[in-house]
Design an enzyme around this catalytic site. Structure first.
Site, PDB file in Angstrom:
ATOM      1  N   GLY A 110      21.480  70.676  -4.932  1.00 22.63           N
ATOM      2  CA  GLY A 110      20.991  71.231  -3.665  1.00 22.63           C
ATOM      3  C   GLY A 110      21.892  72.369  -3.220  1.00 22.63           C
ATOM      4  N   LEU A 113      22.783  74.518   3.247  1.00 23.22           N
ATOM      5  CA  LEU A 113      24.072  74.793   3.878  1.00 23.22           C
ATOM      6  C   LEU A 113      25.166  73.916   3.287  1.00 23.22           C
ATOM      7  CD1 LEU A 113      23.079  75.287   7.604  1.00 23.22           C
ATOM      8  CD2 LEU A 113      23.841  77.001   5.970  1.00 23.22           C
ATOM      9  N   ALA A 114      24.891  72.630   3.151  1.00 23.94           N
ATOM     10  CA  ALA A 114      25.932  71.726   2.656  1.00 23.94           C
ATOM     11  C   ALA A 114      26.243  72.007   1.192  1.00 23.94           C
ATOM     12  CB  ALA A 114      25.503  70.278   2.854  1.00 23.94           C
ATOM     13  N   GLY A 115      25.219  72.129   0.375  1.00 30.14           N
ATOM     14  CA  GLY A 115      25.427  72.302  -1.060  1.00 30.14           C
ATOM     15  C   GLY A 115      26.065  73.633  -1.417  1.00 30.14           C
ATOM     16  N   HIS A 336       9.199  66.019  16.719  1.00 32.18           N
ATOM     17  CA  HIS A 336       9.270  67.123  17.653  1.00 32.18           C
ATOM     18  C   HIS A 336       7.917  67.280  18.339  1.00 32.18           C
ATOM     19  CE1 HIS A 336      10.325  71.049  19.121  1.00 32.18           C
ATOM     20  NE2 HIS A 336      11.528  70.906  18.634  1.00 32.18           N
ATOM     21  N   ARG A 401      11.790  64.355  24.465  1.00 32.73           N
ATOM     22  CA  ARG A 401      10.810  64.653  23.420  1.00 32.73           C
ATOM     23  C   ARG A 401      10.165  63.412  22.833  1.00 32.73           C
ATOM     24  NH1 ARG A 401      14.216  67.441  18.750  1.00 32.73           N
ATOM     25  NH2 ARG A 401      13.801  69.131  20.170  1.00 32.73           N
ATOM     26  N   GLU A 500      22.122  66.701   5.387  1.00 33.36           N
ATOM     27  CA  GLU A 500      21.060  65.807   5.865  1.00 33.36           C
ATOM     28  C   GLU A 500      20.839  64.635   4.913  1.00 33.36           C
ATOM     29  OE1 GLU A 500      17.321  67.796   6.725  1.00 33.36           O
ATOM     30  OE2 GLU A 500      16.358  65.959   7.405  1.00 33.36           O
ATOM     31  N   ARG A 510      19.423  63.220  16.507  1.00 38.05           N
ATOM     32  CA  ARG A 510      20.307  64.357  16.321  1.00 38.05           C
ATOM     33  C   ARG A 510      20.186  65.339  17.482  1.00 38.05           C
ATOM     34  NH1 ARG A 510      19.519  69.245  14.756  1.00 38.05           N
ATOM     35  NH2 ARG A 510      17.460  68.932  13.858  1.00 38.05           N
ATOM     36  N   LEU A 516      22.968  72.250  11.547  1.00 47.28           N
ATOM     37  CA  LEU A 516      23.664  73.330  10.837  1.00 47.28           C
ATOM     38  C   LEU A 516      25.167  73.059  10.833  1.00 47.28           C
ATOM     39  CD1 LEU A 516      21.717  76.408  12.261  1.00 47.28           C
ATOM     40  CD2 LEU A 516      21.198  74.982  10.300  1.00 47.28           C
TER      41      LEU A 516
END
Lengths: 712, 256, 247
Positions: A110, A113-115, A336, A401, A500, A510, A516
């Protein structure tokens, strides 16, 4: 919370922003279920709540669906003062001699962002990194679609923010189902992320003085959110991607585009590699390494329709789960309320609109079901049901929400939904700006929400200035994921999970602009520091491709592929996926009940059986075969979906993104049960025919007092 | 092996070597500067600079031609003065020869770069679209290459006609003025010149803008718009100014 | 509505391809273009024919994975990504020709899917700021004038979809390249490597087989993010500077 959301300023504190287009988007996900500590009392926070069920042992809804294993503990987190814990862990984690690093290899699956950030940082340190992703470029991972912003406790506004406050907000927002140590660390490294990204050239929004702009996001009362118009995720990902490509050029990272991980290789109890399929040539490849990092994202696509990308899937995480990695809190999903509704059976994906729309729009459905197909402008005022204003007179359209989402579903279930018939009902409610246009003037509405209105018009072909918009809730983030300890190591040694894909930091819900933050915190700062403690014991004994474990893993992958290609049944992969999604949405969506969940489990099992028997995948393995790719992903979604239902069934409480019909106040609010459920549910794979095994990790709150959230 | 593969492999190898040579922790990516002289942009810069020379030249040339409206004496004196310019530091006609050398060199550079880029463009899309529409491209921008070829053909004709006197459709008088007017009184010669000026106008319309863009002078939206206007104005002034003379002859304003 | 689709079918990168005609009926105008292709694929699967391969991922116009040549225009008749194009832009009876991006730098993998890894290699050549994790100064250490920050952002919105190359008569990737050069050139962080970056990236651009820019503007006209032509001017300017100071 609702009060905060009400105050979520639209267009305030952004005097310097010359970007009316971006504004609305930036405020987008007010994904907050948090309140300011000082506000708790005013909002009527009550003390810890008594359990709605006297003895859960007598009322285990999921009895028979699972077995209980040993309790689980996170042994890698240091104790002591919370602000010292991370420093201590970094210090105590063993170092790897620079000369040894090039002999150590790490696989990263992946490149979101993390990977990307993990692969780049590990490459910079000198390890050999192989990065895998199913897209054609690392920069296309779905982190790119995140709109709103990224939180960081920089306190550049001198408005009382601090690491501790971000920590507090995140724990509270997560409805007290996250680990204090992890969340504190997240808040602590958040400031470094901004520095790093700016140094990479991420073009954050700036004020006229040339310094970074911040805004209050999703109802919090401090301005700690950094943003790049409505495309923060894109800009952060491009930053991480460029850092990654720099390492590709340096020769430390090798990228494998259009490669999908289909199996984890575990040898002698340690994660030692993965089996992948080259999606262009169909070649089944084995890649071996000293450690494996999964950063493969969330599993919202189990619902078929979600705001996730088409390719988002759980396969990497699920194959690891089947090899022994615990899967934690799978039922925690975030829904959402303001997405563009489904327009027909052909719908392939849902698109999010900023929740800030609820600041000025009024939500309603017709009072009478027979009005549902009328032009909404012709329905007189007295025949409209402004149901949120009716049910929640003090907060009206600004209820949190989850309530907004649930009530929209209730209205549609009653047959009062609007828009086209989708399946057996109309799935949409009106979000009406007629009054706002009258009150503020069209140009003010345009300045504030113009880009959202344009997006809506492009997708639906309707003019939202003239007729009310239609909205409907959609799944967009999953808080659950593979269980990891403080080091982000899963229950399989050598298998690390970031972003995630893990469950670690968000508890049951969250906060806005925190996804992010978590992805980059894990990838840039946490994982590279903790993985070295593991790698310091390496290089591990060489594994050969002929090792029985490796061969078994490859054989397993080949067998599945051969099966899909040979069934030649009557139904397409997508038709199964759609039906699975429908079951999940209906019974494991916004509101879950014991009866519904049991029904869902039976339906999933039956459908899964049919899938394996009757799916139709044409073509061959040796070329780009998108139906074959999807078949494997859907197969894993079936198993995950069942586990989600079991998890939801066993957790007879409402918390964060999980609402159980059986656990609510008389007003219909979520009712948490801290006495019986203040734990992480970590599920162990129980085998092909066995039931999953539940390991409980008790959550202890040493620094923050648990409170019930209240909207009254 | 496809060119892109070739490029990638050699590139990757180069990088990896520089990465590992200096030790384990090396993650600096300083591959050294690569040569840029043969790049597409270098070729474009060559075209821009030579194009600038042409624009300057045709502006002067056009100005000179307008002397035709002042009659034979003025025009012939102008032609004579051109050859006497900077004498006695230069021999008679010396400046013209310097100009000719510069122009020929520019022409060679301009055309060579154009043909090289043309070949690269053709190679960049070997498989053509079944359907392809131009969304915004102007006629001028789409005809630069064939228009350039047409202009090259015209320049050769023009030199054979008025410089070397190889082609003499309107007779072969000594006076440049009489030669000019006499030629344009032949209708098809005037038409050739008018068509060539149309081609020149179109070439300048896009070429002048393109030159400013290639030189990097248009890097904000205001300058970008101004550059487009500059292209249009230059095209009208130059092509229009040139066209006045044959039109003047055809209309009988300029006569022998 | 009913349409006639003419779609490029090619079993793999080395095989020959051809245009194949598929009639499609009952297309809803609310469908996105890709959903219309999903429906076609479901039908083909039911009929025992292999579905048409095409790339898409986020389907909300930001990942850059999708991209089809629709009736001769990259991403079709609206200025947006293919995934955000809806069928209401077409009328009953239309003939719709669908082709992959055509460029030597983007070889076809199958049907409508192409390989755009050339873009990654161009970025490899220098499209970054060399800063290791942890080596960053405080984010407020160097202020950036707002106009530079805004222009950097405008350029950085490029989604790397390749429509600029697909639309360019010269098969040039100058808009993609110019966007990255401009993004980093406008920021103080990008200055140290500014001129080596442009040399190396342009060099790689040419190696990948993309053509040169003739400033026609077709790229900007189809760019879903409306990246302006002036980024190419910045690219040219930086390249001129780099060449001049080297010579």
């Amino acid at each position: 919370m609702a009060t905060n959301e009400n105050e979520a300023p639209h267009g305030t504190a952004m005097g310097a922003s010359s970007d009316p287009v971006g504004q609305a988007e930036e405020l987008a996900p007010a994904e907050v279920a948090n309140e300011n500590p000082s506000q708790g009392a005013a909002a009527g926070v009550t003390a810890p709540v008594s359990s709605p069920v006297a003895d859960p042992a007598d009322h285990d809804d999921a009895a028979g669906y699972y077995t209980t294993g040993d309790p689980l503990a996170d042994t890698s987190a240091p104790a002591g003062p919370i602000e010292r814990r991370w420093t201590e862990r970094v210090f105590n984690a063993k170092l790897v001699n620079p000369a040894n690093r090039r002999r150590l290899s790490v696989i990263v699956v992946g490149t979101g962002l993390a990977g990307s950030s993990a692969a780049a940082t590990l490459g910079e340190a000198g390890y050999h990194v192989d990065a895998f992703f199913y897209q054609d470029s690392p920069r296309r991972a779905h982190s790119i679609a995140a709109q709103g912003g990224i939180n960081a406790a920089k306190n550049y506004k001198e408005d009382g923010d601090s690491v501790y406050r971000l920590f507090y907000d995140t724990v509270k927002g997560g409805d007290y189902r996250a680990r204090e140590s992890n969340v504190y660390r997240l808040a602590e490294v958040s400031a470094n992320i901004i520095d790093q990204c700016v140094a990479q050239g991420v073009p954050f929004a700036r004020e006229y003085g040339g310094l970074l702009d911040n805004r209050s996001f999703g109802g919090v009362q401090v301005s700690r959110t950094f943003y790049a118009r409505g495309q923060t995720g894109q800009q952060l990902l491009i930053g991480a991607y460029q850092a990654l490509e720099r390492q590709v050029a340096a020769g430390t990272v090798k990228t494998h585009a259009r490669h999908e991980m289909l199996e984890l290789v575990v040898v002698d109890g340690k994660a030692r590699g993965i089996v992948t399929r080259d999606m262009v040539t169909g070649e089944i490849e084995t890649h071996l390494a000293d450690a494996v990092v999964l950063a493969s994202g969330g599993y919202g696509n189990v619902f078929f329709l979600s705001t996730n990308a088409m390719g988002c899937n759980v396969t990497a995480a699920w194959r690891a789960h089947r090899k022994g990695a615990h899967f934690a809190n799978p039922c925690y999903t975030q829904i959402h309320p303001t997405c563009i509704p489904v327009s027909g059976e052909h719908q392939s994906k849902l698109t999010l609109m900023s929740e800030s729309l609820r600041n000025d729009g009024r939500i309603w459905v017709p009072k009478n079901a027979e009005d549902c197909d009328k032009d909404p402008r012709e329905i007189p005022e007295e025949d409209r049901d402004y149901y949120l204003e009716r049910i929640y007179p003090s907060f009206g359209n600004l209820v949190p929400r989850d309530i907004a989402s649930r009530q929209a579903k209730n209205m549609c279930d009653e047959g009062r939904g609007v828009g086209p018939m989708v399946g057996d009902q109309r799935r949409g409610v009106y979000l009406d700006f007629a009054e706002a246009i009258e009150r503020m003037g069209r140009s003010a509405v345009e300045a504030k929400y113009g880009n959202l209105f344009d997006m809506y018009a492009r997708i639906t072909g309707e003019d939202p200035y003239a007729t009310p918009m239609r909205i409907y809730p959609a799944v967009h983030y999953t808080m659950g994921g593979l269980w990891v300890d403080y080091d982000l190591q899963s229950s399989i040694p050598g298998l690390f999970v970031a972003g995630e894909a893990n469950f670690s930091d968000h508890g049951a819900n969250r906060l806005g602009a925190s996804a992010l933050m978590q992805g980059l915190a894990d990838g840039y700062f946490v994982l590279p520091n903790t993985i070295r403690d593991y790698l310091a014991d390496g290089p591990f004994p060489k594994v050969s491709e002929d090792d029985p474990e490796v061969r078994a893993a490859r054989a397993n992958v080949q067998e599945r592929i051969d099966h899909f290609l040979s069934v030649n049944g009557s139904r397409s992969v997508d038709s199964f996926h759609r039906e699975l999604g429908h079951i999940m949405w209906e019974y494991c969506g916004m509101e879950r009940s014991a009866e519904g969940l049991r029904t869902a489990i039976e339906k999933i099992r039956a459908l899964r059986e049919e899938f394996w028997r009757d799916v139709r995948v044409l073509g061959t393995n040796d070329s780009l075969n998108q139906a074959l790719e999807r078949a494997g992903r859907v197969a894993d979604f079936f198993e995950l979906g069942e586990l989600m239902c079991i998890d939801a069934l066993h957790r007879r409480e409402s918390c964060g993104g999980h609402f159980r019909a059986e656990s609510q106040t008389p007003e219909g609010e979520a009712l948490r049960d801290d006495e019986n459920f203040a734990y992480v549910a970590a599920w162990e794979w129980g085998g092909e025919s066995g039931a999953p095994i539940l390991h409980k990790e008790e959550l202890e709150y040493e620094f923050i007092e648990m409170k019930q959230r209240s909207y009254k | 092996m496809r060119p892109s593969e070739l490029g990638h492999r050699s590139f990757a190898r180069h990088q990896a070597v520089s990465g590992w040579r200096y030790g384990v922790l090396v993650t600096t990516t300083a591959p050294g500067r690569r040569s840029g002289q043969a790049t597409t942009i270098a070729l474009k810069l060559l075209m821009a600079v030579t194009g600038l020379v042409f624009v300057g030249y045709v502006l002067l040339h056009m100005y000179g031609n307008l002397w035709a409206f002042s009659g034979q004496q003025a025009f012939d004196e102008y032609a004579h003065h051109l050859r006497e310019l900077l004498t006695p530091m230069l021999p008679y006609g010396g400046l013209l020869w310097i100009l000719r050398v510069v122009l020929v060199a520019s022409l060679v550079g301009h055309a060579a770069a154009a043909f090289a880029l043309w070949a690269r463009a053709a190679k960049a899309r070997e498989q053509r679209y079944a359907v392809k529409k131009a969304v915004t491209a102007t006629l001028a921008s789409r005809t630069m290459r064939w228009g350039g070829v047409a202009l090259l053909a015209f320049v050769i004709f023009h030199i054979l006609h008025l410089t070397t006197h190889t082609i003499n459709p309107g007779g072969d008088p000594e006076s440049p003025y009489l030669r000019l007017v006499g030629s344009f009184q032949v209708w098809w010669v005037a038409v050739i010149y008018l068509l060539a000026m149309l081609a020149l106008g179109m070439h300048i319309r896009h070429g002048a803008f393109s030159m400013l863009q290639t030189l990097g002078l248009t890097d904000n939206r205001r300058r970008y718009r101004i550059s487009h206007a500059v292209g249009l104005v230059l095209a009208i002034v130059i092509a229009g100014g040139f066209a006045l003379v044959p039109l003047g002859v055809l209309l009988g304003i300029v006569t022998t | 509505m009913n349409l006639t689709l003419k779609i490029w079918r090619q079993p793999n990168g080395s095989a020959a391809g051809e245009m194949v005609t598929y009639p499609i009926t009952d297309v809803s105008e609310d469908m996105s273009f890709l959903e219309m292709l999903d429906v076609l694929n479901e039908r083909l699967t039911a009929e025992g024919q292999e579905p048409v391969a095409f790339d898409s991922d986020c389907r909300e116009g930001i990942c850059g994975m999708c991209g089809l040549m629709i009736n001769g225009v990259a991403h079709g008749p609206e200025v947006t990504t293919t995934c955000q194009l809806h069928m209401r832009s077409f009328s009953d009876g239309d003939v719709v020709t669908i082709e992959p991006w055509r460029a030597s730098g983007f070889p076809v993998l199958r049907d409508l899917a192409v390989d755009r890894s050339a873009f990654d290699r161009i970025i490899d050549a220098g499209g970054y700021v060399s800063v290791n994790t942890g080596a960053a100064p405080d984010a407020h250490a160097s202020p950036v004038p707002k106009e530079n920050a805004d222009r950097a952002f405008d350029a950085a919105t490029c989604i790397s979809c390749g429509a600029c190359v697909a639309a360019c008569p010269n098969g040039s990737a100058s808009l993609f390249l110019g966007a990255k050069i401009t993004h980093l050139a406008e920021l103080p962080q990008g200055q140290a490597e500014r001129y080596t970056r442009v040399l190396n990236m342009v060099h790689q651009h040419d190696l990948e087989g993309f053509g040169g820019c003739t400033n026609i503007g077709e790229c900007t006209a189809v760019c879903p993010k409306e990246i302006p032509q002036d980024v190419i001017a910045t690219l040219n300017k930086d390249m001129r500077h780099a060449l001049w100071h080297r010579v």
